[in-house]
Design a protein around this motif. Structure first.
Motif, short mmCIF file in Angstrom:
data_model
loop_
_atom_site.label_atom_id
_atom_site.label_comp_id
_atom_site.label_asym_id
_atom_site.label_seq_id
_atom_site.Cartn_x
_atom_site.Cartn_y
_atom_site.Cartn_z
N PRO A 1 0.81 -1.22 0.00
CA PRO A 1 0.00 0.00 0.00
C PRO A 1 0.85 1.27 0.00
O PRO A 1 2.06 1.24 0.18
N LEU A 2 0.17 2.38 -0.17
CA LEU A 2 0.79 3.68 0.02
C LEU A 2 1.20 3.81 1.48
O LEU A 2 0.64 3.16 2.35
N THR A 3 2.15 4.70 1.73
CA THR A 3 2.58 4.96 3.10
C THR A 3 2.53 6.46 3.34
O THR A 3 2.99 7.25 2.51
N VAL B 1 7.59 15.96 6.93
CA VAL B 1 6.28 15.35 7.15
C VAL B 1 5.17 16.37 7.06
O VAL B 1 5.39 17.54 7.40
N PRO B 2 4.02 15.95 6.60
CA PRO B 2 3.69 14.61 6.12
C PRO B 2 4.23 14.35 4.70
O PRO B 2 4.32 15.26 3.89
N VAL B 3 4.55 13.09 4.45
CA VAL B 3 5.05 12.66 3.15
C VAL B 3 4.28 11.41 2.74
O VAL B 3 4.18 10.46 3.51
N LEU B 4 3.74 11.43 1.53
CA LEU B 4 3.05 10.28 0.98
C LEU B 4 4.01 9.56 0.04
O LEU B 4 4.62 10.18 -0.83
N ARG B 5 4.15 8.25 0.25
CA ARG B 5 5.09 7.45 -0.55
C ARG B 5 4.35 6.35 -1.28
O ARG B 5 3.54 5.63 -0.70
N ARG B 6 4.62 6.26 -2.59
CA ARG B 6 4.04 5.18 -3.40
C ARG B 6 4.89 3.92 -3.26
O ARG B 6 6.07 4.00 -2.89
N PRO B 7 4.34 2.76 -3.60
CA PRO B 7 5.12 1.52 -3.55
C PRO B 7 6.37 1.55 -4.43
O PRO B 7 7.34 0.87 -4.13
N ASP B 8 6.37 2.37 -5.49
CA ASP B 8 7.55 2.44 -6.36
C ASP B 8 8.64 3.35 -5.80
O ASP B 8 9.69 3.53 -6.42
N GLY B 9 8.41 3.93 -4.63
CA GLY B 9 9.40 4.77 -3.97
C GLY B 9 9.25 6.27 -4.21
O GLY B 9 9.90 7.06 -3.55
N ALA B 10 8.38 6.67 -5.13
CA ALA B 10 8.15 8.10 -5.36
C ALA B 10 7.47 8.71 -4.14
O ALA B 10 6.64 8.06 -3.50
N GLU B 11 7.83 9.95 -3.83
CA GLU B 11 7.30 10.60 -2.64
C GLU B 11 6.69 11.95 -2.99
O GLU B 11 7.18 12.67 -3.86
N LEU B 12 5.62 12.27 -2.27
CA LEU B 12 4.94 13.55 -2.42
C LEU B 12 5.00 14.26 -1.07
O LEU B 12 4.42 13.79 -0.09
N ASP B 13 5.76 15.35 -1.02
CA ASP B 13 5.92 16.12 0.22
C ASP B 13 4.76 17.09 0.40
O ASP B 13 4.19 17.57 -0.58
N TRP B 14 4.47 17.42 1.63
CA TRP B 14 3.52 18.46 1.96
C TRP B 14 4.11 19.80 1.54
O TRP B 14 5.33 19.95 1.62
N PRO B 15 3.35 20.72 1.04
CA PRO B 15 1.90 20.71 0.96
C PRO B 15 1.40 20.07 -0.33
O PRO B 15 2.04 20.19 -1.38
N PHE B 16 0.28 19.36 -0.21
CA PHE B 16 -0.38 18.81 -1.39
C PHE B 16 -1.88 18.96 -1.22
O PHE B 16 -2.38 19.14 -0.11
N ALA C 1 -5.95 17.72 -3.07
CA ALA C 1 -6.60 16.54 -3.65
C ALA C 1 -6.24 16.35 -5.13
O ALA C 1 -5.91 15.24 -5.53
N PRO C 2 -6.25 17.40 -5.96
CA PRO C 2 -5.85 17.21 -7.35
C PRO C 2 -4.39 16.77 -7.48
O PRO C 2 -4.05 15.95 -8.33
N GLY C 3 -3.53 17.30 -6.62
CA GLY C 3 -2.12 16.88 -6.64
C GLY C 3 -1.95 15.43 -6.26
O GLY C 3 -1.13 14.72 -6.86
N VAL C 4 -2.72 14.98 -5.29
CA VAL C 4 -2.68 13.57 -4.90
C VAL C 4 -3.15 12.70 -6.06
O VAL C 4 -2.55 11.67 -6.36
N ALA C 5 -4.24 13.11 -6.71
CA ALA C 5 -4.75 12.35 -7.84
C ALA C 5 -3.70 12.22 -8.95
O ALA C 5 -3.50 11.14 -9.50
N ARG C 6 -3.01 13.33 -9.24
CA ARG C 6 -1.95 13.28 -10.25
C ARG C 6 -0.83 12.35 -9.79
O ARG C 6 -0.30 11.57 -10.58
N PHE C 7 -0.44 12.46 -8.53
CA PHE C 7 0.63 11.62 -7.98
C PHE C 7 0.27 10.14 -8.07
O PHE C 7 1.14 9.31 -8.32
#
Length: 74
Positions: free
Chosen positions: A2-4, A48-63, A65-71
């Protein structure tokens, strides 16, 4: 796998990130609290907060909903 979401206890920004993930209808994710974890604190302490995909890509705050969808590739 899953995402982390890396976060801290008592973190206002982390609470905002959780709301954004709900708004984005993000799939199931694991919450990892970095407090007291030396390696994680060194890596994510000021990011933090940082959202991490299973492939290792990370999305740092601030993000948002549209940014999350793109990520997530939606």
């Amino acid at each position: 796998m899953p995402l982390t979401l890396y976060q801290r206890d008592d973190c206002h920004l982390c609470d905002l990130a959780l709301a954004v993930l709900a708004e984005a209808r993000a799939p199931e994710f694991e919450s990892v609290f970095i407090d007291g974890e030396d390696e994680l604190e060194a890596r994510y302490g000021v990011r933090v907060p940082v959202l991490r995909r299973p492939d290792g890509a990370e999305l740092d705050w601030p993000f948002d909903a549209p940014g999350v969808a793109r990520f997530l590739g939606d």
